[in-house]
Design an enzyme around this catalytic site. Structure first.
Site, PDB file in Angstrom:
ATOM      1  N   CYS A 134     -17.143 -26.552   8.802  1.00 35.91           N
ATOM      2  CA  CYS A 134     -17.665 -25.863   9.848  1.00 35.91           C
ATOM      3  C   CYS A 134     -18.456 -24.703   8.713  1.00 35.91           C
ATOM      4  O   CYS A 134     -18.025 -24.365   7.892  1.00 35.91           O
ATOM      5  CB  CYS A 134     -16.390 -24.958  10.377  1.00 35.91           C
ATOM      6  SG  CYS A 134     -17.245 -23.720  11.695  1.00 35.91           S
ATOM      7  N   CYS A 142     -15.411 -17.462   8.966  1.00 42.40           N
ATOM      8  CA  CYS A 142     -14.211 -16.926   9.340  1.00 42.40           C
ATOM      9  C   CYS A 142     -13.042 -16.820   8.022  1.00 42.40           C
ATOM     10  O   CYS A 142     -12.822 -18.003   7.656  1.00 42.40           O
ATOM     11  CB  CYS A 142     -13.614 -17.570  10.569  1.00 42.40           C
ATOM     12  SG  CYS A 142     -14.768 -17.949  11.866  1.00 42.40           S
ATOM     13  N   CYS A 174      -9.942 -19.122   8.265  1.00 40.40           N
ATOM     14  CA  CYS A 174     -10.042 -20.608   8.594  1.00 40.40           C
ATOM     15  C   CYS A 174     -10.158 -21.364   7.302  1.00 40.40           C
ATOM     16  O   CYS A 174     -11.043 -21.519   6.552  1.00 40.40           O
ATOM     17  CB  CYS A 174     -11.007 -20.575   9.550  1.00 40.40           C
ATOM     18  SG  CYS A 174     -11.311 -22.477  10.315  1.00 40.40           S
ATOM     19  N   CYS A 184      -5.497 -30.320  24.847  1.00 35.38           N
ATOM     20  CA  CYS A 184      -6.781 -29.273  24.338  1.00 35.38           C
ATOM     21  C   CYS A 184      -7.478 -30.124  23.131  1.00 35.38           C
ATOM     22  O   CYS A 184      -6.701 -30.602  22.360  1.00 35.38           O
ATOM     23  CB  CYS A 184      -6.276 -28.001  23.799  1.00 35.38           C
ATOM     24  SG  CYS A 184      -5.404 -27.092  25.166  1.00 35.38           S
ATOM     25  N   CYS A 218      -8.690 -29.271  28.169  1.00 39.29           N
ATOM     26  CA  CYS A 218      -9.283 -27.799  27.619  1.00 39.29           C
ATOM     27  C   CYS A 218     -10.035 -28.430  26.239  1.00 39.29           C
ATOM     28  O   CYS A 218      -9.639 -29.360  25.370  1.00 39.29           O
ATOM     29  CB  CYS A 218      -8.162 -27.034  27.027  1.00 39.29           C
ATOM     30  SG  CYS A 218      -8.831 -25.528  26.384  1.00 39.29           S
ATOM     31  N   CYS A 233      -9.804 -19.594  28.350  1.00 34.60           N
ATOM     32  CA  CYS A 233      -8.873 -19.439  27.329  1.00 34.60           C
ATOM     33  C   CYS A 233      -9.373 -18.659  26.081  1.00 34.60           C
ATOM     34  O   CYS A 233     -10.160 -19.068  25.447  1.00 34.60           O
ATOM     35  CB  CYS A 233      -8.140 -20.816  26.753  1.00 34.60           C
ATOM     36  SG  CYS A 233      -6.965 -20.744  25.588  1.00 34.60           S
ATOM     37  N   ARG A 276       0.261 -17.048  25.298  1.00 44.41           N
ATOM     38  CA  ARG A 276       0.597 -18.293  24.729  1.00 44.41           C
ATOM     39  C   ARG A 276       0.939 -17.904  23.228  1.00 44.41           C
ATOM     40  O   ARG A 276       0.170 -17.276  22.319  1.00 44.41           O
ATOM     41  CB  ARG A 276      -0.520 -19.428  24.713  1.00 44.41           C
ATOM     42  CG  ARG A 276      -0.221 -20.630  23.880  1.00 44.41           C
ATOM     43  CD  ARG A 276      -1.079 -21.697  23.940  1.00 44.41           C
ATOM     44  NE  ARG A 276      -1.348 -22.386  25.022  1.00 44.41           N
ATOM     45  CZ  ARG A 276      -2.435 -22.228  25.811  1.00 44.41           C
ATOM     46  NH1 ARG A 276      -3.760 -21.975  25.065  1.00 44.41           N
ATOM     47  NH2 ARG A 276      -2.638 -22.695  26.925  1.00 44.41           N
TER      48      ARG A 276
END
Length: 343
Positions: free
Chosen positions: A52, A56, A59, A96, A127, A187, A259
């Protein structure tokens, strides 16, 4: 239905309440809006892992950090459907699918649309979390039948720049607006334990609660420290601060599913039980969330039985039938399971 517009002072006051008073109020709010003994169960699968371009700091999928994670191409359809069937058989009601992208490319959209249609045909809620979405992309996914789109705010607007610099808070809010305008459910949650202050935890929940329409699903992640990321040596968050965050989320967003997401493998049964008491009523189920560990299915099933809770949509069964079914499910889980994936 009208709802309260929360102020920062009100949210901070909730965080400062005595612990048991806060949990008592959160449990009352929870029971007024949900069956207190039901937990919605979702499975999350990484359909495209690693490489990616975002930065972040938490991550392991960022291409900027050396975490030993091997990048993978977009998963083949038959493998995705195999995992979806397994998830449904294991008690999940929602499947998901997550891809480590800044945003999906146009060439990927027909494949993603087909993936949604195929998983939906299995009788599962669907999702996806694919990064930023344009209005047109959100519309195509909604038309394919995608029920939910996950796009977390991560932290407060004030602390956000300390964690991510490659996209703005406004970018995230714009994607949530595109998702909402498409007719899909939202979400959106965040991560705690990033070194943020209590004020930042309040700021995250304030931003979520004061969206034009509150998210239907609010994942609260505990930082999973991964070697090679800038957060690998971050100090642990106090467990009571995490439980407080769950309770405040429940009070602010009474009709949202709250969640327990990443970091649950570090929580003992007693902490998870307090989180459920505080108003959490959804979990990710399976041995992996994207690229980080998660409690295995056996542990979750045993905890549910001990607490007397059941997956949403599961009918009440006589104790003897439930006991037999539990043992059958535990026996079926003796074989190694494929790795599941984090939202």
């Amino acid at each position: 239905m009208s709802r309260q517009h929360w102020t920062r002072e009100q949210v901070l006051a909730l965080f400062e309440r005595p612990f048991f008073d806060l949990l008592f109020e959160a449990q009352q709010v929870h029971r007024a809006n949900f069956d207190a003994n039901e937990v919605q169960v979702s499975t999350l699968l990484s359909i495209k892992t690693g490489a990616c371009p975002e930065d972040c700091k938490y991550c392991p999928q960022s291409a900027r950090y050396n975490t030993g994670l091997e990048a993978e191409r977009l998963m083949e359809m038959d493998k995705v459907l195999e995992r979806a069937r397994e998830a449904k058989a294991n008690g999940s009601s929602r499947f998901c699918m997550g891809a480590a992208w800044r945003n999906p490319k146009e060439r990927d959209m027909p494949y993603l649309v087909k993936m949604v249609e195929e998983v939906k045909s299995l009788g599962l809620e669907t999702c996806m979390t694919l990064g930023m979405l344009s209005g047109e992309q959100a519309g195509r996914l909604a038309e394919a039948g995608l029920d939910y789109y996950n796009h977390n705010l991560d932290t407060s607007p004030e602390y956000y720049g300390d964690i991510i610099t490659t996209r703005t808070y406004a970018d995230r809010l714009n994607t949530l607006e595109n998702v909402r305008n498409s007719g899909m459910k939202v979400c959106s949650g965040g991560i705690v334990g990033l070194g943020e202050s209590p004020e930042d935890r309040a700021g995250l929940l304030l931003a979520l609660a004061n969206l034009p329409r509150q998210p239907e699903s609010v994942p609260i992640n505990m930082l999973v420290k991964v070697k090679g990321t800038p957060m690998e040596n971050q100090e642990d968050l106090d467990e009571f601060d995490f439980i407080r965050t769950i309770a405040v989320a429940r009070i602010l967003m009474p009709q949202s599913h709250v969640r327990l997401s990443a970091g649950r493998e570090k929580m003992n049964d007693q902490m998870q039980a307090l989180c459920f008491m505080a108003g959490a009523n959804s979990i990710f189920y399976g041995c992996k969330l994207l690229t980080t560990p998660n409690p295995d299915e056996n542990s979750d099933m045993q905890l549910f039985k001990r607490l007397g809770v059941r997956p949403s949509g599961a009918s009440q069964k006589p104790d003897q039938m439930a006991e037999i079914e539990l043992h059958e499910q535990l026996a079926a889980h003796n074989e190694p399971k494929p790795l599941y994936y984090e939202a």
